[in-house]
Design a protein around this motif. Sequence first.
Motif, PDB file in Angstrom:
ATOM      1  N   GLY A  66      51.084  27.726  44.458  1.00 30.20           N
ATOM      2  CA  GLY A  66      49.897  26.928  44.699  1.00 30.20           C
ATOM      3  C   GLY A  66      48.619  27.661  44.336  1.00 30.20           C
ATOM      4  N   PHE A  67      47.571  26.882  44.158  1.00 32.26           N
ATOM      5  CA  PHE A  67      46.270  27.387  43.737  1.00 32.26           C
ATOM      6  C   PHE A  67      45.634  28.279  44.790  1.00 32.26           C
ATOM      7  CE2 PHE A  67      42.195  27.345  41.741  1.00 32.26           C
ATOM      8  CZ  PHE A  67      41.256  27.170  42.749  1.00 32.26           C
ATOM      9  N   VAL A  68      44.975  29.347  44.315  1.00 32.03           N
ATOM     10  CA  VAL A  68      44.211  30.226  45.205  1.00 32.03           C
ATOM     11  C   VAL A  68      42.736  30.258  44.805  1.00 32.03           C
ATOM     12  CG1 VAL A  68      43.897  32.582  46.036  1.00 32.03           C
ATOM     13  CG2 VAL A  68      46.213  31.675  45.707  1.00 32.03           C
ATOM     14  N   ALA A  69      42.467  30.571  43.524  1.00 32.39           N
ATOM     15  CA  ALA A  69      41.086  30.720  43.088  1.00 32.39           C
ATOM     16  C   ALA A  69      40.998  30.545  41.584  1.00 32.39           C
ATOM     17  CB  ALA A  69      40.528  32.081  43.487  1.00 32.39           C
ATOM     18  N   ALA A  70      39.810  30.152  41.121  1.00 39.77           N
ATOM     19  CA  ALA A  70      39.583  29.986  39.689  1.00 39.77           C
ATOM     20  C   ALA A  70      38.176  30.439  39.344  1.00 39.77           C
ATOM     21  CB  ALA A  70      39.777  28.526  39.276  1.00 39.77           C
ATOM     22  N   ASP A 105      35.942  28.738  42.296  1.00 37.97           N
ATOM     23  CA  ASP A 105      36.511  27.756  43.215  1.00 37.97           C
ATOM     24  C   ASP A 105      37.607  28.436  44.009  1.00 37.97           C
ATOM     25  OD1 ASP A 105      38.372  24.630  42.896  1.00 37.97           O
ATOM     26  OD2 ASP A 105      36.970  25.284  44.439  1.00 37.97           O
ATOM     27  N   TYR A 106      37.773  28.021  45.273  1.00 38.67           N
ATOM     28  CA  TYR A 106      38.743  28.670  46.148  1.00 38.67           C
ATOM     29  C   TYR A 106      39.506  27.655  46.975  1.00 38.67           C
ATOM     30  CZ  TYR A 106      36.012  32.883  45.203  1.00 38.67           C
ATOM     31  OH  TYR A 106      35.374  33.920  44.586  1.00 38.67           O
ATOM     32  N   LYS A 107      40.730  28.005  47.254  1.00 42.77           N
ATOM     33  CA  LYS A 107      41.506  27.290  48.261  1.00 42.77           C
ATOM     34  C   LYS A 107      40.787  27.465  49.599  1.00 42.77           C
ATOM     35  CE  LYS A 107      46.061  27.865  50.440  1.00 42.77           C
ATOM     36  NZ  LYS A 107      46.565  26.494  50.306  1.00 42.77           N
ATOM     37  N   ASP A 108      40.769  26.414  50.401  1.00 40.50           N
ATOM     38  CA  ASP A 108      40.000  26.447  51.645  1.00 40.50           C
ATOM     39  C   ASP A 108      40.373  27.625  52.545  1.00 40.50           C
ATOM     40  OD1 ASP A 108      39.638  22.842  52.220  1.00 40.50           O
ATOM     41  OD2 ASP A 108      38.520  24.242  50.979  1.00 40.50           O
ATOM     42  N   SER A 109      41.646  27.931  52.633  1.00 37.49           N
ATOM     43  CA  SER A 109      42.087  28.947  53.593  1.00 37.49           C
ATOM     44  C   SER A 109      41.702  30.368  53.193  1.00 37.49           C
ATOM     45  CB  SER A 109      43.601  28.862  53.793  1.00 37.49           C
ATOM     46  OG  SER A 109      44.276  29.141  52.588  1.00 37.49           O
ATOM     47  N   VAL A 110      41.219  30.567  51.969  1.00 36.19           N
ATOM     48  CA  VAL A 110      40.824  31.919  51.545  1.00 36.19           C
ATOM     49  C   VAL A 110      39.320  32.056  51.362  1.00 36.19           C
ATOM     50  CG1 VAL A 110      43.056  32.169  50.386  1.00 36.19           C
ATOM     51  CG2 VAL A 110      41.015  31.611  49.035  1.00 36.19           C
ATOM     52  N   LYS A 111      38.584  30.958  51.490  1.00 35.11           N
ATOM     53  CA  LYS A 111      37.126  31.021  51.340  1.00 35.11           C
ATOM     54  C   LYS A 111      36.525  31.990  52.354  1.00 35.11           C
ATOM     55  CE  LYS A 111      36.319  26.400  49.429  1.00 35.11           C
ATOM     56  NZ  LYS A 111      35.768  25.043  49.675  1.00 35.11           N
ATOM     57  N   MET A 159      40.782  40.716  47.952  1.00 37.33           N
ATOM     58  CA  MET A 159      41.297  40.041  49.136  1.00 37.33           C
ATOM     59  C   MET A 159      40.977  40.881  50.372  1.00 37.33           C
ATOM     60  SD  MET A 159      44.968  38.708  47.671  1.00 37.33           S
ATOM     61  CE  MET A 159      45.665  40.359  47.596  1.00 37.33           C
ATOM     62  N   ASN A 160      40.163  40.335  51.238  1.00 30.55           N
ATOM     63  CA  ASN A 160      39.764  41.029  52.466  1.00 30.55           C
ATOM     64  C   ASN A 160      40.284  40.276  53.682  1.00 30.55           C
ATOM     65  OD1 ASN A 160      38.268  42.874  50.892  1.00 30.55           O
ATOM     66  ND2 ASN A 160      36.439  41.585  51.013  1.00 30.55           N
ATOM     67  N   ASN A 161      40.324  40.984  54.802  1.00 31.18           N
ATOM     68  CA  ASN A 161      40.755  40.383  56.066  1.00 31.18           C
ATOM     69  C   ASN A 161      42.068  39.621  55.884  1.00 31.18           C
ATOM     70  OD1 ASN A 161      40.604  39.743  58.778  1.00 31.18           O
ATOM     71  ND2 ASN A 161      39.268  37.968  58.460  1.00 31.18           N
ATOM     72  N   LEU A 162      43.018  40.283  55.300  1.00 32.79           N
ATOM     73  CA  LEU A 162      44.308  39.647  55.002  1.00 32.79           C
ATOM     74  C   LEU A 162      45.051  39.286  56.282  1.00 32.79           C
ATOM     75  CD1 LEU A 162      45.252  41.888  51.995  1.00 32.79           C
ATOM     76  CD2 LEU A 162      45.215  39.388  51.927  1.00 32.79           C
ATOM     77  N   ARG A 168      37.050  35.096  52.420  1.00 34.98           N
ATOM     78  CA  ARG A 168      37.883  36.302  52.500  1.00 34.98           C
ATOM     79  C   ARG A 168      38.242  36.842  51.114  1.00 34.98           C
ATOM     80  NH1 ARG A 168      42.872  36.101  54.507  1.00 34.98           N
ATOM     81  NH2 ARG A 168      43.257  33.908  53.964  1.00 34.98           N
ATOM     82  N   PHE A 169      38.444  35.938  50.173  1.00 37.40           N
ATOM     83  CA  PHE A 169      38.837  36.326  48.810  1.00 37.40           C
ATOM     84  C   PHE A 169      37.669  36.111  47.849  1.00 37.40           C
ATOM     85  CE2 PHE A 169      43.727  35.444  49.046  1.00 37.40           C
ATOM     86  CZ  PHE A 169      43.801  36.203  50.196  1.00 37.40           C
ATOM     87  N   THR A 170      37.587  36.968  46.832  1.00 36.88           N
ATOM     88  CA  THR A 170      36.578  36.815  45.787  1.00 36.88           C
ATOM     89  C   THR A 170      37.222  37.014  44.420  1.00 36.88           C
ATOM     90  OG1 THR A 170      34.850  37.684  47.255  1.00 36.88           O
ATOM     91  CG2 THR A 170      34.371  37.624  44.894  1.00 36.88           C
ATOM     92  N   ILE A 171      37.057  36.035  43.567  1.00 37.22           N
ATOM     93  CA  ILE A 171      37.544  36.151  42.200  1.00 37.22           C
ATOM     94  C   ILE A 171      36.379  36.602  41.313  1.00 37.22           C
ATOM     95  CG2 ILE A 171      37.109  33.710  41.659  1.00 37.22           C
ATOM     96  CD1 ILE A 171      39.663  33.812  39.890  1.00 37.22           C
ATOM     97  N   SER A 172      36.682  37.483  40.378  1.00 39.44           N
ATOM     98  CA  SER A 172      35.667  37.963  39.447  1.00 39.44           C
ATOM     99  C   SER A 172      36.349  38.327  38.139  1.00 39.44           C
ATOM    100  CB  SER A 172      34.912  39.170  40.025  1.00 39.44           C
ATOM    101  OG  SER A 172      35.789  40.258  40.228  1.00 39.44           O
ATOM    102  N   ARG A 173      35.555  38.588  37.121  1.00 37.81           N
ATOM    103  CA  ARG A 173      36.123  38.955  35.835  1.00 37.81           C
ATOM    104  C   ARG A 173      35.193  39.902  35.114  1.00 37.81           C
ATOM    105  NH1 ARG A 173      37.072  33.603  32.705  1.00 37.81           N
ATOM    106  NH2 ARG A 173      37.505  34.980  30.934  1.00 37.81           N
ATOM    107  N   ASP A 174      35.788  40.703  34.231  1.00 34.42           N
ATOM    108  CA  ASP A 174      35.053  41.600  33.355  1.00 34.42           C
ATOM    109  C   ASP A 174      35.518  41.282  31.941  1.00 34.42           C
ATOM    110  OD1 ASP A 174      34.016  43.681  31.833  1.00 34.42           O
ATOM    111  OD2 ASP A 174      34.331  45.173  33.390  1.00 34.42           O
ATOM    112  N   ASN A 175      34.714  40.540  31.216  1.00 36.63           N
ATOM    113  CA  ASN A 175      35.136  40.123  29.873  1.00 36.63           C
ATOM    114  C   ASN A 175      35.237  41.292  28.905  1.00 36.63           C
ATOM    115  OD1 ASN A 175      35.350  37.494  30.740  1.00 36.63           O
ATOM    116  ND2 ASN A 175      33.415  36.815  29.858  1.00 36.63           N
TER     117      ASN A 175
END
Length: 122
Positions: A45-49, A58-64, A82-85, A66-73
């Motif tokens: 299932g989806f977590v983040a995009a 965008d985030y799944k509600d249960s991880v908002k 992922m924090n507070n697991l 706590r989780f942060t998606i990022s990228r380095d092109n």
Amino acid sequence: VQLQASGGGLVQAGGSLRLSCVVSGRTFSNDAMGWFRQPPGKERGFVAAISRGSVFTDYKDSVKGRFTISRDNAKNTVYLQMNNLIPQDTAVYYCGVSRTVGARAIHEYDYWGQGTLVTVSS
């Protein structure tokens, strides 16, 4: 095209992990990226995009919050901090490449990494 995910492991509840996914064989900056997870005995299932230029996330509600998606092109890499697991976060985590910004459905992803296991103990 290859996606290499890493960073999983065993962590106690309340702890943190950072997952990485390196993409090769494509122009990474042209792709939207996502993270999914598959808990034991359940479907993936989806977590983040994240969009190409990181403007949209965008985030799944249960991880908002706590989780942060990022990228380095420049490094062809997408991350999931992922924090507070919690034990319910235990799953195999997969990164994926999509042509659609904010894609939440599996069929919207064209390529997948091999997965990295995250286990959260209580």
